[in-house]
Design an enzyme around this catalytic site. Structure first.
Site, PDB file in Angstrom:
ATOM      1  N   GLU A  52      51.136  -2.993  11.424  1.00 21.89           N
ATOM      2  CA  GLU A  52      50.663  -2.061  10.397  1.00 21.89           C
ATOM      3  C   GLU A  52      49.591  -1.118  10.959  1.00 21.89           C
ATOM      4  O   GLU A  52      48.826  -0.524  10.193  1.00 21.89           O
ATOM      5  CB  GLU A  52      50.113  -2.841   9.201  1.00 21.89           C
ATOM      6  CG  GLU A  52      51.204  -3.677   8.522  1.00 21.89           C
ATOM      7  CD  GLU A  52      50.740  -4.391   7.279  1.00 21.89           C
ATOM      8  OE1 GLU A  52      51.413  -4.274   6.246  1.00 21.89           O
ATOM      9  OE2 GLU A  52      49.700  -5.086   7.333  1.00 21.89           O
TER      10      GLU A  52
ATOM     11  N   HIS B 288      42.614  -3.806   5.731  1.00 20.63           N
ATOM     12  CA  HIS B 288      43.808  -3.934   4.884  1.00 20.63           C
ATOM     13  C   HIS B 288      44.047  -5.417   4.638  1.00 20.63           C
ATOM     14  O   HIS B 288      44.071  -6.206   5.580  1.00 20.63           O
ATOM     15  CB  HIS B 288      45.018  -3.313   5.592  1.00 20.63           C
ATOM     16  CG  HIS B 288      46.333  -3.713   4.997  1.00 20.63           C
ATOM     17  ND1 HIS B 288      46.636  -3.521   3.668  1.00 20.63           N
ATOM     18  CD2 HIS B 288      47.429  -4.310   5.538  1.00 20.63           C
ATOM     19  CE1 HIS B 288      47.864  -3.978   3.425  1.00 20.63           C
ATOM     20  NE2 HIS B 288      48.363  -4.473   4.549  1.00 20.63           N
TER      21      HIS B 288
ATOM     22  N   HIS C  15      46.105  -8.580   2.062  1.00 21.73           N
ATOM     23  CA  HIS C  15      47.106  -8.962   1.063  1.00 21.73           C
ATOM     24  C   HIS C  15      46.394  -9.887   0.063  1.00 21.73           C
ATOM     25  O   HIS C  15      46.815 -11.014  -0.175  1.00 21.73           O
ATOM     26  CB  HIS C  15      48.288  -9.683   1.714  1.00 21.73           C
ATOM     27  CG  HIS C  15      49.091  -8.825   2.650  1.00 21.73           C
ATOM     28  ND1 HIS C  15      50.249  -9.251   3.245  1.00 21.73           N
ATOM     29  CD2 HIS C  15      48.893  -7.552   3.078  1.00 21.73           C
ATOM     30  CE1 HIS C  15      50.743  -8.282   3.997  1.00 21.73           C
ATOM     31  NE2 HIS C  15      49.933  -7.239   3.926  1.00 21.73           N
TER      32      HIS C  15
ATOM     33  N   TYR D 206      29.300  -1.168  -9.342  1.00 19.93           N
ATOM     34  CA  TYR D 206      29.584  -1.330  -7.917  1.00 19.93           C
ATOM     35  C   TYR D 206      31.011  -0.952  -7.581  1.00 19.93           C
ATOM     36  O   TYR D 206      31.296  -0.410  -6.512  1.00 19.93           O
ATOM     37  CB  TYR D 206      29.238  -2.742  -7.430  1.00 19.93           C
ATOM     38  CG  TYR D 206      27.769  -2.840  -7.148  1.00 19.93           C
ATOM     39  CD1 TYR D 206      27.258  -2.421  -5.924  1.00 19.93           C
ATOM     40  CD2 TYR D 206      26.879  -3.269  -8.127  1.00 19.93           C
ATOM     41  CE1 TYR D 206      25.910  -2.449  -5.662  1.00 19.93           C
ATOM     42  CE2 TYR D 206      25.527  -3.296  -7.887  1.00 19.93           C
ATOM     43  CZ  TYR D 206      25.036  -2.896  -6.646  1.00 19.93           C
ATOM     44  OH  TYR D 206      23.699  -2.911  -6.402  1.00 19.93           O
TER      45      TYR D 206
ATOM     46  N   HIS E 161      52.087  -4.847  -2.362  1.00 17.76           N
ATOM     47  CA  HIS E 161      51.671  -5.094  -0.974  1.00 17.76           C
ATOM     48  C   HIS E 161      50.176  -5.386  -0.856  1.00 17.76           C
ATOM     49  O   HIS E 161      49.812  -6.513  -0.562  1.00 17.76           O
ATOM     50  CB  HIS E 161      52.087  -3.879  -0.130  1.00 17.76           C
ATOM     51  CG  HIS E 161      51.860  -4.018   1.331  1.00 17.76           C
ATOM     52  ND1 HIS E 161      52.492  -3.217   2.259  1.00 17.76           N
ATOM     53  CD2 HIS E 161      51.068  -4.849   2.044  1.00 17.76           C
ATOM     54  CE1 HIS E 161      52.108  -3.564   3.477  1.00 17.76           C
ATOM     55  NE2 HIS E 161      51.229  -4.545   3.368  1.00 17.76           N
TER      56      HIS E 161
HETATM   57 ZN   LIG Z   1      50.149  -5.434   4.842  1.00 21.72          ZN
END
Ligand SMILES: [Zn+2]
Length: 213
Positions: free
Chosen positions: A75, A94, A96, A121, A161
């Site tokens: 990715e 990134h 999940h 926040y 995702h």
């Molecule tokens: Zn991912």
């Protein structure tokens, strides 16, 4: 080399912290940081964020070419696309993470802004969160879709995702993605309740005080 060594350690420490608190699982999630020479450090493909080795972190040059360490995450394009659109960004995270992924799966969610400004926040660290349409992992169309939003948004939510967040430093990117995850959790906890969210004026006031890179 000391800045690079420090960054390698910071990536591993951050990965372990995120993994150990269940913010990503298995070999999901990836982290990158900018190097002073214009290249990047990135977590390797197939690696668990819980057991990263500083010596095996992937190193990419300023053109995104792999020059050292293990091969980068599949990715990697999510990261390089973010940096291309946000040259001042120092880090991209990134994940999940469960609650953010859950929100990304809700049919009919506002694709221009997936979460309301429940807390100050969240408004400061994320603000507006657009949804990127679903594409299979590794699909280059996903990079194009992220690229079309990244110039205007430092945080995006990939449909079915997970989130991608850029910030000036690794700690700021981590704080922001954690804030996003906790807000997604609150949002789901509050489902069915009438929400008193922050007003546009309150959000604008907060965002004036905190501007993402
Ligand atoms: Zn991912």
């Amino acid at each position: 080399m000391s800045i690079e060594s420090d960054l390698r350690e910071a990536v591993c420490r951050t990965g372990a912290s995120l993994f150990n608190r269940g913010l990503t699982h298995g070999s999901t999630g990836n982290i990158s940081v900018s190097l002073p020479d214009g290249g990047w450090l990135m977590t390797p493909t197939g690696s668990s964020l819980g057991t990263l080795d500083p010596a095996r972190i992937s190193k990419l040059d300023g053109s995104g070419r792999h020059v050292d360490g293990d091969a980068p995450t599949k990715e990697s394009f999510l990261h390089t696309t973010m940096y291309a659109e946000r040259p001042a960004a120092g880090a991209v995270v990134h994940l999940h993470s469960t609650y953010s992924v859950a929100v990304s799966c809700i049919d009919g969610i506002d694709e221009h802004n997936c979460l309301p400004p429940i807390t100050a926040y969240y408004a400061m660290r994320i603000g507006q969160l657009p949804l990127v349409p679903y594409y299979p992992p590794g699909d280059k169309a996903l990079a194009e879709a992220v690229g079309s939003l990244a110039g205007r948004h430092h945080a995006v939510l990939l449909a079915n995702h997970g989130p991608v967040v850029a910030a000036s430093t690794l700690s700021a990117a981590t704080d922001a993605v954690e804030e996003l995850e906790e807000t997604a959790r609150l949002f789901l906890l509050l489902e069915g309740r009438s929400l008193r969210i922050l007003t546009d004026t309150q959000v604008a006031d907060l965002q004036k005080k905190f501007k993402a890179p």
